[in-house]
Design an enzyme around this catalytic site. Sequence first.
Site, short mmCIF file in Angstrom:
data_model
loop_
_atom_site.label_atom_id
_atom_site.label_comp_id
_atom_site.label_asym_id
_atom_site.label_seq_id
_atom_site.Cartn_x
_atom_site.Cartn_y
_atom_site.Cartn_z
N TYR A 221 5.31 -7.37 -4.80
CA TYR A 221 4.04 -7.20 -5.53
C TYR A 221 3.27 -8.51 -5.64
O TYR A 221 2.04 -8.51 -5.62
CB TYR A 221 4.30 -6.63 -6.92
CG TYR A 221 4.69 -5.17 -6.90
CD1 TYR A 221 3.88 -4.22 -6.28
CD2 TYR A 221 5.86 -4.73 -7.52
CE1 TYR A 221 4.22 -2.87 -6.27
CE2 TYR A 221 6.21 -3.39 -7.52
CZ TYR A 221 5.39 -2.47 -6.89
OH TYR A 221 5.72 -1.15 -6.90
N GLY B 59 6.70 -2.76 6.71
CA GLY B 59 5.29 -2.66 6.38
C GLY B 59 4.86 -1.35 5.72
O GLY B 59 3.70 -1.19 5.37
C1 LIG Z 1 9.45 -2.47 -2.87
C2 LIG Z 1 9.33 -1.56 -1.64
C3 LIG Z 1 8.42 -0.37 -1.98
C4 LIG Z 1 8.72 -2.35 -0.49
O1 LIG Z 1 8.60 -1.49 0.62
P1 LIG Z 1 8.72 -2.06 2.13
O2 LIG Z 1 8.33 -0.96 3.04
O3 LIG Z 1 10.03 -2.70 2.33
O4 LIG Z 1 7.58 -3.17 2.06
P2 LIG Z 1 6.90 -4.00 3.26
O5 LIG Z 1 7.71 -3.89 4.48
O6 LIG Z 1 5.47 -3.61 3.32
O7 LIG Z 1 6.92 -5.45 2.64
C5 LIG Z 1 8.11 -6.12 2.58
C6 LIG Z 1 7.86 -7.41 1.78
O8 LIG Z 1 8.29 -7.22 0.44
C7 LIG Z 1 9.20 -8.25 0.09
N1 LIG Z 1 10.55 -7.66 0.12
C8 LIG Z 1 10.83 -6.35 0.10
N2 LIG Z 1 12.17 -6.16 0.10
C9 LIG Z 1 12.72 -7.36 0.11
C10 LIG Z 1 14.08 -7.81 0.11
N3 LIG Z 1 15.12 -6.97 0.09
N4 LIG Z 1 14.29 -9.13 0.15
C11 LIG Z 1 13.26 -10.00 0.18
N5 LIG Z 1 11.96 -9.62 0.18
C12 LIG Z 1 11.69 -8.33 0.14
C13 LIG Z 1 9.04 -9.31 1.15
O9 LIG Z 1 7.96 -10.12 0.78
C14 LIG Z 1 8.70 -8.50 2.37
O10 LIG Z 1 7.94 -9.15 3.32
P3 LIG Z 1 8.69 -9.64 4.66
O11 LIG Z 1 9.46 -8.44 5.18
O12 LIG Z 1 7.56 -10.07 5.53
O13 LIG Z 1 9.58 -10.75 4.19
C15 LIG Z 1 10.71 -1.06 -1.16
O14 LIG Z 1 11.55 -2.17 -0.97
C16 LIG Z 1 11.38 -0.10 -2.13
O15 LIG Z 1 11.14 1.10 -2.10
N6 LIG Z 1 12.28 -0.62 -2.94
C17 LIG Z 1 13.04 0.20 -3.85
C18 LIG Z 1 12.19 0.81 -4.91
C19 LIG Z 1 11.33 -0.20 -5.61
O16 LIG Z 1 11.78 -1.30 -5.89
N7 LIG Z 1 10.10 0.21 -5.88
C20 LIG Z 1 9.17 -0.61 -6.60
C21 LIG Z 1 9.60 -0.67 -8.01
S1 LIG Z 1 8.32 -0.27 -9.12
#
Ligand SMILES: CC(C)(COP(=O)(O)OP(=O)(O)OC[C@H]1O[C@@H](n2cnc3c(N)ncnc32)[C@H](O)[C@@H]1OP(=O)(O)O)[C@@H](O)C(=O)NCCC(=O)NCCS
Length: 155
Positions: free
Chosen positions: A132, A96
């Site tokens: 997103y 989250g």
């Molecule tokens: C994208 C990112 C910022 C999300 O951050 P996070 O703290 O994991 O996000 P949240 O926990 O609030 O939300 C997770 C939701 O995102 C989606 N999600 C994120 N990672 C996922 C994965 N590996 N597989 C499937 N869904 C994923 C899902 O919908 C998930 O919801 P769920 O856990 O209920 O299934 C993080 O994964 C990240 O830093 N990724 C690498 C960098 C990146 O991609 N940045 C954005 C590019 S512009």
Amino acid sequence: VSGRVRLSPLTSRDIPNLLGLIRALAKFEHLPPPDKGAGRRLRAALRAKGFHGLIARQGGHPVGYALYFFTYSSFLARPTFYLEDLFVLPGARRSGIGGKLFRACAGIARKRRCGRMEWAVLDWNRPAHRFYRKEGGRILSEWQPYRMTLRKGAF
Ligand SMILES: CC(C)(COP(=O)(O)OP(=O)(O)OC[C@H]1O[C@@H](n2cnc3c(N)ncnc32)[C@H](O)[C@@H]1OP(=O)(O)O)[C@@H](O)C(=O)NCCC(=O)NCCS
């Protein structure tokens, strides 16, 4: 990592931590990391309000950040919130924190009376696209991003 997650506005004291997180994002995106002068330029740009940021800490440790600035929509006659980076460390994902950072950004955008939020996502980054879409974003399929490189070593 565990503990309460707190978001705070990025200050110049956070620049060393920010650089570490930007490096981790660059690695994730298979893009070149910040160069030697990046810390100094980031500090100067932050001071000049060239960008703003939020940093997420869990149990006091930096685990993620959002970096943003404002562009402007002539058609809407309103500022646009441009999300340049959103990143959460691998060990802290899916709990989250990314959502919390993104919604804090949306809150700032509303407070600043922006008409839109915009950002770009690499085509292969499926988890980010899912993230997103879930947060309410839509792909602009009819617009193509352009870039002109102005410095050697940039791309
Ligand atoms: C994208 C990112 C910022 C999300 O951050 P996070 O703290 O994991 O996000 P949240 O926990 O609030 O939300 C997770 C939701 O995102 C989606 N999600 C994120 N990672 C996922 C994965 N590996 N597989 C499937 N869904 C994923 C899902 O919908 C998930 O919801 P769920 O856990 O209920 O299934 C993080 O994964 C990240 O830093 N990724 C690498 C960098 C990146 O991609 N940045 C954005 C590019 S512009």
